[in-house]
Write an enzyme that holds these catalytic residues in place. Structure first.
Site, PDB file in Angstrom:
ATOM      1  N   LYS A  12      -1.558   1.655  17.485  1.00 61.87           N
ATOM      2  CA  LYS A  12      -0.109   1.818  17.610  1.00 61.87           C
ATOM      3  C   LYS A  12       0.167   3.090  18.395  1.00 61.87           C
ATOM      4  CE  LYS A  12       0.348   5.424  14.575  1.00 61.87           C
ATOM      5  NZ  LYS A  12       0.698   6.810  15.003  1.00 61.87           N
ATOM      6  N   ASP A 139       1.391   4.941   7.305  1.00 67.46           N
ATOM      7  CA  ASP A 139       1.405   4.079   8.491  1.00 67.46           C
ATOM      8  C   ASP A 139       0.896   2.668   8.213  1.00 67.46           C
ATOM      9  OD1 ASP A 139       2.437   6.079  10.054  1.00 67.46           O
ATOM     10  OD2 ASP A 139       0.589   6.520  11.132  1.00 67.46           O
TER      11      ASP A 139
END
EC number: 2.7.1.148
Length: 287
Positions: A12, A139
């Site tokens: 990401k 996350d």
């Protein structure tokens, strides 16, 4: 019954990261924009009914198995049932640098939760998996959800968004950054005004920033030098607390031209930003 599955574990980027406050428990309140890349690790899970337990096929250098988020994720999932579960051997093909700000460990944990939920036939819903993931790391939920998102809180409050799916040059300077050191730094900006969701991905990208970047540049000259080089070709930014940085380009060919001219000694890759996680695309194909 499915007994073996190979799944992607994508990277990401934090397209921006604003620190908007600090909670009483010491954690920082963030606003960030997550987008996945079509690049990452790959994990293979093989059930071993004849051999109980959760194990890695090969240890990850520098990470004890007890600390590995893959093992921790599988154990957390196993703890949700009283049923006797078959053992599993997990092979991790690492391509993402550890501690680079690309979410490699969190992505591995999410891939493990989704894979083992299917292999063990636990039938937990996405909300339940995201809740388990949050206990492993802030996350992890965005990787469990599988869609680009505007994140708030410590990053766990997610609103799906669709930023442009551009191409990126991602560089990894030769240094390892301590997240704790960055978030405890005296000069860290902690009072950026909050923004609304809609402007988070519209308009001039240079209006937004990574609030960790100034501190990281001062403490890690390698990152500063890499950002200065990449900034020659357009806006360049830190992802997470680094050390990885990225530049955005409209086409693959434009990105590869810059990639080919990078300074020697810097590793990295070229990848496309994607709003639907490659992990979830693969899981859909397997249904």
């Amino acid at each position: 019954m499915l007994t073996r599955i190979t799944l992607p574990s994508p990277a990401k980027l934090n397209l921006f990261l604003h620190i908007v406050g600090r909670r009483p428990d010491g954690y920082h309140e963030l606003q960030t924009l997550f987008q996945f890349l079509d690049y990452g690790d790959e994990l293979t899970f093989t059930l071993t009914p004849e051999q109980p337990g959760i194990r890695l096929a090969e240890p990850v250098p520098g990470v004890p198995d007890s600390d590995n988020l893959v093992i921790r994720a599988a154990k957390a999932l196993a703890a949700t049932t009283e049923n006797t579960l078959p053992g599993v051997t997990i092979h991790i093909h690492k391509r993402l640098p550890m501690g680079g700000g690309l979410g490699g460990g969190s992505s591995n944990a999410a891939t493990t939760l989704l894979a083992m939920n299917r292999l063990w036939e636990l039938n937990l819903c996405e909300d339940q998996l995201a809740e388990i993931g949050l206990r492993l790391g802030a996350d992890v939920p965005v990787f469990v959800r599988g869609h680009a998102a505007f994140g708030e809180g410590v990053g766990e409050k997610l609103t799906p968004t669709n930023p442009p799916e551009d191409w990126f040059v991602v560089l990894k300077p030769e240094c390892n950054i301590s997240t704790g050191k960055i978030f405890s730094a005296e000069g860290l900006t902690r009072d950026t005004p909050k923004i609304k969701i809609r402007p988070a991905f519209e308009g001039d990208a240079s209006r937004y920033r990574n609030d960790c970047e100034d501190v990281v540049r001062k403490l890690y000259p390698e990152v500063n030098q890499s950002l200065e080089w990449l900034s020659q070709f357009g806006p360049a930014r830190l992802t997470g607390t680094g050390a990885c940085i990225f530049g955005r380009f409209p086409t693959e060919s434009a990105a590869r031209i810059i990639w080919e001219s990078k300074p020697s000694g810097i590793t990295g890759f070229v990848a496309k930003g994607v709003n639907h996680s490659p992990l979830h695309k693969k899981l859909t194909e397997l249904k």
